[in-house]
Design an enzyme around this catalytic site. Sequence first.
Site, PDB file in Angstrom:
ATOM      1  N   HIS A 107       4.733  57.949   8.769  1.00 19.11           N
ATOM      2  CA  HIS A 107       4.912  59.154   8.060  1.00 19.11           C
ATOM      3  C   HIS A 107       5.185  58.943   6.525  1.00 19.11           C
ATOM      4  O   HIS A 107       5.439  57.841   6.231  1.00 19.11           O
ATOM      5  CB  HIS A 107       6.374  60.210   8.673  1.00 19.11           C
ATOM      6  CG  HIS A 107       7.389  58.969   8.664  1.00 19.11           C
ATOM      7  ND1 HIS A 107       7.612  58.321   9.501  1.00 19.11           N
ATOM      8  CD2 HIS A 107       8.513  58.936   7.688  1.00 19.11           C
ATOM      9  CE1 HIS A 107       8.867  57.658   9.189  1.00 19.11           C
ATOM     10  NE2 HIS A 107       9.347  57.895   8.137  1.00 19.11           N
ATOM     11  N   GLY A 152      13.195  50.516   5.252  1.00 23.42           N
ATOM     12  CA  GLY A 152      13.938  51.743   5.287  1.00 23.42           C
ATOM     13  C   GLY A 152      13.409  52.603   6.454  1.00 23.42           C
ATOM     14  O   GLY A 152      13.951  53.604   6.611  1.00 23.42           O
ATOM     15  N   ASP A 169      11.640  67.949   6.398  1.00 25.66           N
ATOM     16  CA  ASP A 169      12.553  66.714   6.953  1.00 25.66           C
ATOM     17  C   ASP A 169      14.162  67.521   7.210  1.00 25.66           C
ATOM     18  O   ASP A 169      14.313  68.559   6.576  1.00 25.66           O
ATOM     19  CB  ASP A 169      12.804  65.473   5.730  1.00 25.66           C
ATOM     20  CG  ASP A 169      13.432  64.421   6.178  1.00 25.66           C
ATOM     21  OD1 ASP A 169      12.785  63.284   6.542  1.00 25.66           O
ATOM     22  OD2 ASP A 169      14.759  64.594   6.706  1.00 25.66           O
ATOM     23  N   CYS A 210       6.393  62.359  17.859  1.00 22.82           N
ATOM     24  CA  CYS A 210       5.514  62.753  19.038  1.00 22.82           C
ATOM     25  C   CYS A 210       5.903  63.703  19.922  1.00 22.82           C
ATOM     26  O   CYS A 210       4.979  64.737  20.374  1.00 22.82           O
ATOM     27  CB  CYS A 210       5.187  61.438  19.997  1.00 22.82           C
ATOM     28  SG  CYS A 210       4.012  60.166  19.591  1.00 22.82           S
ATOM     29  N   ASN A 257       8.214  54.272   4.133  1.00 23.19           N
ATOM     30  CA  ASN A 257       8.931  53.254   4.370  1.00 23.19           C
ATOM     31  C   ASN A 257       8.489  52.196   5.753  1.00 23.19           C
ATOM     32  O   ASN A 257       8.102  52.997   6.608  1.00 23.19           O
ATOM     33  CB  ASN A 257      10.493  53.651   4.768  1.00 23.19           C
ATOM     34  CG  ASN A 257      11.157  54.479   3.991  1.00 23.19           C
ATOM     35  OD1 ASN A 257      11.044  54.191   2.301  1.00 23.19           O
ATOM     36  ND2 ASN A 257      11.799  55.570   4.017  1.00 23.19           N
TER      37      ASN A 257
HETATM   38  P1  AMP Z   1      12.124  56.789   7.530  1.00 20.80           P
HETATM   39  O1  AMP Z   1      13.598  56.608   7.349  1.00 20.80           O
HETATM   40  O2  AMP Z   1      11.060  56.780   6.495  1.00 20.80           O
HETATM   41  O3  AMP Z   1      11.611  56.421   8.947  1.00 20.80           O
HETATM   42  O4  AMP Z   1      12.234  58.510   7.890  1.00 20.80           O
HETATM   43  C1  AMP Z   1      12.644  59.309   8.793  1.00 20.80           C
HETATM   44  C2  AMP Z   1      12.767  60.662   8.378  1.00 20.80           C
HETATM   45  O5  AMP Z   1      12.752  61.602   9.540  1.00 20.80           O
HETATM   46  C3  AMP Z   1      14.159  60.936   7.848  1.00 20.80           C
HETATM   47  O6  AMP Z   1      14.260  61.218   6.572  1.00 20.80           O
HETATM   48  C4  AMP Z   1      14.812  61.715   8.788  1.00 20.80           C
HETATM   49  O7  AMP Z   1      15.674  62.675   8.122  1.00 20.80           O
HETATM   50  C5  AMP Z   1      13.801  62.341   9.289  1.00 20.80           C
HETATM   51  N1  AMP Z   1      13.913  63.155  10.731  1.00 20.80           N
HETATM   52  C6  AMP Z   1      14.321  62.330  11.624  1.00 20.80           C
HETATM   53  N2  AMP Z   1      14.643  63.202  12.901  1.00 20.80           N
HETATM   54  C7  AMP Z   1      13.947  64.362  12.442  1.00 20.80           C
HETATM   55  C8  AMP Z   1      13.624  65.659  12.996  1.00 20.80           C
HETATM   56  N3  AMP Z   1      13.951  65.569  14.428  1.00 20.80           N
HETATM   57  N4  AMP Z   1      12.992  66.669  12.396  1.00 20.80           N
HETATM   58  C9  AMP Z   1      12.582  66.324  11.172  1.00 20.80           C
HETATM   59  N5  AMP Z   1      13.051  65.232  10.416  1.00 20.80           N
HETATM   60  C10 AMP Z   1      13.567  64.234  11.030  1.00 20.80           C
HETATM   61 ZN    ZN Z   2       5.269  58.844  17.954  1.00 26.33          ZN
END
Ligand code: AMP
Ligand code: ZN
Length: 115
Positions: free
Chosen positions: A101, A94, A31, A8, A88
């Site tokens: 997302h 995970g 990412d 957000c 995930n």
């Molecule tokens: P998940 O593990 O499926 O919840 O994926 C979350 C993803 O968000 C991971 O691949 C992280 O590397 C990515 N992530 C976390 N913080 C950020 C950020 N500030 N900008 C871009 N990606 C992020």
């Molecule tokens: Zn949010």
Amino acid sequence: MSGRCIFCKIVDGQIPAKIEYQDDDILVFHDITPQAPLHLLIIPKKHITNLNEIREDNADIITKIFTHIPKLAFQFGINEKGYRIVNNCGRDGGQTVFHLHFHLLGGRNLTWPPG
Ligand code: AMP
Ligand code: ZN
């Protein structure tokens, strides 16, 4: 919920991200820890925790996201070689960021099964 979770905050511009695309409903950004040469995250701008919150009355966002994915694949030239979409959901799935997302991974041969 806007402004509270990290995604957000990216939607609101409170924390930076390498944004690739946005419209009224969805945001696409890179990412921060890429797992493939191309690793995009596609999110609804509106906070939805995960797939467990999808119902008939908010499922249009899924169509929006999934009709945009092939456009990204064409844009990045991976439509023919292929790519992977990952969601995930929950701790066992995970999920680490609790804002819905979809990962778009491409640019290398991805192994199966996942861990
Ligand atoms: P998940 O593990 O499926 O919840 O994926 C979350 C993803 O968000 C991971 O691949 C992280 O590397 C990515 N992530 C976390 N913080 C950020 C950020 N500030 N900008 C871009 N990606 C992020
Ligand atoms: Zn949010």
